[in-house]
Structure formats: C-alpha cells, structure tokens
Design an enzyme around this catalytic site. Structure first.
Site, PDB file in Angstrom:
ATOM      1  CD  GLU A  34      -1.503  -2.406   1.355  1.00  0.00           C
ATOM      2  OE1 GLU A  34      -1.753  -3.242   0.458  1.00  0.00           O
ATOM      3  OE2 GLU A  34      -0.818  -2.669   2.362  1.00  0.00           O
ATOM      4  CD  GLU A  53      -4.993  -6.017   8.254  1.00  0.00           C
ATOM      5  OE1 GLU A  53      -3.911  -5.847   7.682  1.00  0.00           O
ATOM      6  OE2 GLU A  53      -5.118  -6.667   9.320  1.00  0.00           O
ATOM      7  CG  HIS A  76      -0.867  -5.601   3.935  1.00  0.00           C
ATOM      8  ND1 HIS A  76      -0.139  -5.281   2.816  1.00  0.00           N
ATOM      9  CD2 HIS A  76      -0.115  -6.505   4.622  1.00  0.00           C
ATOM     10  CE1 HIS A  76       0.998  -5.947   2.824  1.00  0.00           C
ATOM     11  NE2 HIS A  76       1.030  -6.714   3.902  1.00  0.00           N
ATOM     12  N   GLY A 402     -24.602 -10.849  13.391  1.00  0.00           N
ATOM     13  CA  GLY A 402     -24.409 -11.755  14.511  1.00  0.00           C
ATOM     14  C   GLY A 402     -22.956 -12.059  14.789  1.00  0.00           C
TER      15      GLY A 402
END
Length: 532
Positions: A34, A53, A76, A402
């Site tokens: 990135e 993440e 990523h 959930g």
C-alpha cells in the site's frame, strides 16, 4: 463539473476521484503493497489508522452508516483482507456502503507466486461484496474504483472491493470524471395502489419496521403511517438500527427471531405491512403457522433478494422513502386511535452483584438526550430494549450479522462521522476482546466514546442458548482473568471498574463526561435470561 484533460498517474487520478466523491477520510492498516498509494499523503485527506484490518473495516462501516455516504477502506494484500473478512460479512449484512481497496504484489511478480501475492484476489471476499475486481490494466484502476463507488451506493447498499497491484500507482492514465448515478428505485404504482386499497379495508393492521427506514431517513413517514392507520409498530428481528421512536404510543416492541413467537404475534392482525426489512429472520428452528394462514402481508424493501426470499405475501421492491410518500397520498390524513396498551416500565432494584437490568436502567438515566448508542451485547439485548429505549431514530447502531467484533470499532467510526456527539458503546466482555485494539484509535483521536462493558465473565449469549437448546454443560463459555480497565489504561484511555451498585451512578457520570474516550468495566450478575 469541469472535465480534466491530459494524463496523470493512476495515484493522482485516484486521489482526485476520491476528493470529488467526498471520500477524503480513509480507514486503513498499511503494508508494503500500500505504500505507493500512501506516499506524499495529501493534506486535505484524513487517514484513520486501525491496528487490525477487521477493526478498520468496522470503523469504516460505522462511519458510512452514520454519514449515509460511502467510506473508503484500504487493506493490506491477501493476509489483510483475510483478517477483515468477518467485518466484510457484517458490512454486507448491515448494507453499509464501503469501497474497499487492497494492495496486491507487483504485476510482474504475480506469475511467480510472490510473497504477499493474492491468488484470485477479486474472488477472495466473495460472496459478501456486491462487486469486486482486479483491473486488467493499471490504467483502469480509477474507473474501477468509480464503478465500485456507484455500486456500493445503490440500494441495497453494501461493500465493494478492488485489488490494486502496487506498481499500478505510478503508471499514466486519464482522469476519471465522477458522474451522477441514481441510487434509488421507485416502487410499482399498481402494487402501491393495491396496498392502499387493502389498508383502507383493514380492521387490524400492523406495521413491522426494519433498518432501511432509518437508512433512508424515513422514520417520520413511518410515524405518519402508523398514526393514520392506528396500527401498532413492531421492530423486525435483529434490526441493526432504530427506525421508530420507542416511546411513541404506537410502538409495540421487538419481534423475536423465533418462528412460533413471530407467528403468534402477527397472526392477531389481518394486514401486515413490513417496511425496510426481511419479512422473517429466524435464529432458532420451529413451526411458523403464519405461513399457512390467511393474513394479508405486504413487504416494501429496496432489497430485491429479500423480497424474493419471502415465503408469503406481496413484495414491493423500491425505496421505502419513495414508497411511503406514494402510499400516504392515498390514505386519510390524521390520527386514528389505537388500542395499544403502553408497556409497563418497571424500575429494577439495585443489589450486588449488579443486575444487568439495573445497569441498563442507570445508563438510560445518565445518558444525555442526544447520545448515540452502538451496541454489541447480544445476551442483554432484550433487557436493553426494555430498560434503555431509543427515543430518536438515527441514534442507534448494531450489527445485522451476529458476528462479534463490530461494536467498538464501529463506535469509533460513528464518533468520527458525528463530531461533537457523545457515543456510548455498550458491549459485552466477550465481544470487547474481538476488537479491543480499536481503543487505541479512539485514544489517539481523542474521540468522545464511552465504552461500557457489561462484564459477566463469559459468553452470555452461549449461556442463554444452553437453556434454549437444553444443553447442560459445554467448554469455552467462561472468560476468567480478563481486566478490560487495565487493558484500556495500556492504550492511554481513561478507565475504571465498578463491582457494587452503590458506586455505579458516580462512575457512569464520570465515564460520560470525559473529553476523550473512557472505558467503564461493570461487573454484573453472570445469570442471563433465556432469549427464546
């Protein structure tokens, strides 16, 4: 809008596109693939760093739902997308508009199975994204991101995904000009006419409200409809937003996700109008006699798949906002009396160990009126509905999936979306441990997020289901040895623990008045009620 001319780099074209689409808040957790995108970060963009993440996606989810706009999320490569998939699933169920990009290894290395390379990157997050791709050419990256944005914003909204090889960013391309693409579809006028005629003859109509009402800002229209019909209003099972004022005299309560209970409740009426929700969301097995009855059911939803999945009734696919506007034009204006009996609101007693009901009642008394509540305490949700009513639609968020790990990072995203508003994150101790690292982001940004942990030293929902399923003993339920307050202090977050009811009121007042984030760990009675 002025059309740009000449070639620029893919990165420059992307930054320009994000700016024009009002996606200058970027949620991410960076890796090597990135870095070319993040190089020389523009001053008018805000990069919100999450430490894992899954939390990054949940922050973007909360931000998108609270703003009503698509949020941009940068992950990523393959491993980062893998970490995030639980939250991607939740964003899909939440109908949260996200544009998720992920780094990919350089195109020249992909045939060699490189380190960090994603095999079939576009297929990895399926089926829980609306659309995904890895552009065939570097020049196509900005156009792919624009397409991802338009699809994410079309109802039913949801996440989209674009994989970008790291050597694409410096290639030349033409700038992508944002376009106007409609986001809503209008309902079939003939079906609206049919519904209006049915309601004019109805003797006992009822309304079931779902999260699409809040998402489209149609709560006032729903109130007008309920008052015009004199109809009670139930909230659909597991609704992830507050779509009807819970102190309104027409508010009846919350439907459980159990077939027999839903059938028993709705069979009392001759016409059922479902607004912005799946008709039937079940969590346990059982018979639903309503499917075989003669009740007349109409469902209005922007989600064509939800309409197609309904086992009974007439499905009207289109914006609930536009549908209600058309329907209300055909109904008498004014209020019809309703025979709904107000729900009794008892006051739970203070004792030790602290009952969860007493804690929720105390929170309701302590919260400022404009507080936004983000909840992830599944075993205590029935008590929350009873003792912590949401008076104003737009002030409540939870997850529709959930899956645990949503609440705390979503609260961070909501706080970023609604600056100046106090956000309370009501969360269980088990749920907290899925995304505790989001506290770091809240502390670094000094966000007014008050995290209230309902600590029953275990997975309370599992204890409840043990009763439902008549299971006597299982491993993996208890969670001893966790001290959330000490963990929060490690993130430089104000924290306290309460073990006795006598100290609860003062502790809540302090937690709700901090300038930045705070965590209050409340030790409660471990007993939980049976959910169904």
């Amino acid at each position: 809008m002025e059309k740009p001319s000449g070639k620029v780099t893919v990165r420059e074209a992307t930054i320009d596109l994000l700016r024009r689409l009002d996606m200058t808040t970027v949620f991410g957790n960076p890796g090597s693939t990135e870095l070319p995108f993040l190089s020389n970060w523009p001053n008018d963009f805000r990069y919100v760093l999450g430490l894992q993440e899954a939390s990054v996606v949940a922050m973007a989810d909360g931000y998108a739902r609270a703003t009503g706009r698509a949020a941009f999320c940068n992950l990523h490569s393959a491993a980062g997308v893998g970490h995030a998939l639980g939250s991607v699933f939740t964003a899909f169920r939440n109908q949260a508009p996200l544009v998720i990009s992920a780094g990919q290894q350089a195109r020249s290395l992909l045939p060699l199975q490189p380190f960090l390379g994603a095999t079939e990157a576009a297929n990895f997050p399926k089926p829980y994204v609306k659309w995904s791709c890895e552009p065939a050419r570097a020049e196509d990256v900005p156009a792919a991101l624009a397409q991802a944005y338009y699809i994410a914003m079309q109802r039913p909204r949801g996440p989209t995904f674009v994989s970008v090889p790291m050597d694409d960013w410096d290639r030349e391309t033409l700038q992508t000009v944002p376009r106007t693409v409609s986001q809503d579809s209008a309902p079939d006028p003939m079906l609206i006419d049919k519904l209006a005629a049915t309601l004019q003859k109805a003797k006992r109509p009822v309304i079931v409200i779902g999260p699409e009402i809040d998402d489209e800002g149609a709560a006032d229209q729903a109130v007008t409809l309920a008052e015009a019909l004199g109809a009670p209003v139930w909230v659909s099972p597991f609704s992830s937003r507050a779509s009807f004022p819970e102190l309104h005299p027409n508010f009846a309560g919350f439907l459980p996700a159990a077939p027999q209970a839903i059938s028993a409740t709705l069979s009392e009426y001759d016409v059922v109008v479902v607004l912005g929700a799946p008709v039937f969301t079940f969590h346990v097995v059982g018979d639903c006699p309503l499917f075989r009855g003669d009740v007349s059911l109409f469902q209005i939803t922007g989600d064509g798949a939800a309409a197609a999945a309904s086992p009974i009734g007439t499905g009207i696919v289109g914006s609930v906002r536009l549908s209600l506007a058309a329907l209300l034009q055909q109904l008498p204006v004014g209020k019809r009396n309703t025979t709904l009996t107000p729900r009794p609101r008892d006051i739970p007693l203070a004792r030790d160990p602290i009952p969860a009901a007493y804690l929720l009642h105390a929170i309701a008394k302590s919260m400022p009126a404009d507080t936004i509540l983000v909840e992830e305490a599944p075993s205590h949700r029935p008590l929350m509905h009873r003792y912590l009513p949401i008076a104003t639609p737009g002030n409540f968020f939870t997850m529709a999936s959930g899956g645990l790990g949503y609440g705390l990072p979503a609260a961070v995203g909501v706080a970023l979306a609604r600056p100046g508003r106090r956000v309370v994150c009501l969360i269980g101790d088990g749920s907290l441990m899925y995304s505790i690292q989001a506290l770091w982001t809240a502390a670094q940004l000094k966000l007014p997020v008050s995290v209230i942990v309902i600590n029953n030293s275990g997975y309370g929902a599992m204890r409840s289901f043990m009763q439902t399923l008549n299971v006597q003993s299982t491993p993996g339920i208890d969670l001893p040895g966790i001290d959330p307050a000490r963990i929060a202090e490690g993130f430089e977050c104000s924290a306290a623990r309460v073990t006795e009811a006598a100290g609860l009121e003062k502790a809540l007042a302090e937690a709700l008045s901090q300038n930045g984030p705070s965590l209050l760990d409340v030790i409660v009675d471990p007993d939980v009620p049976k959910l169904y």
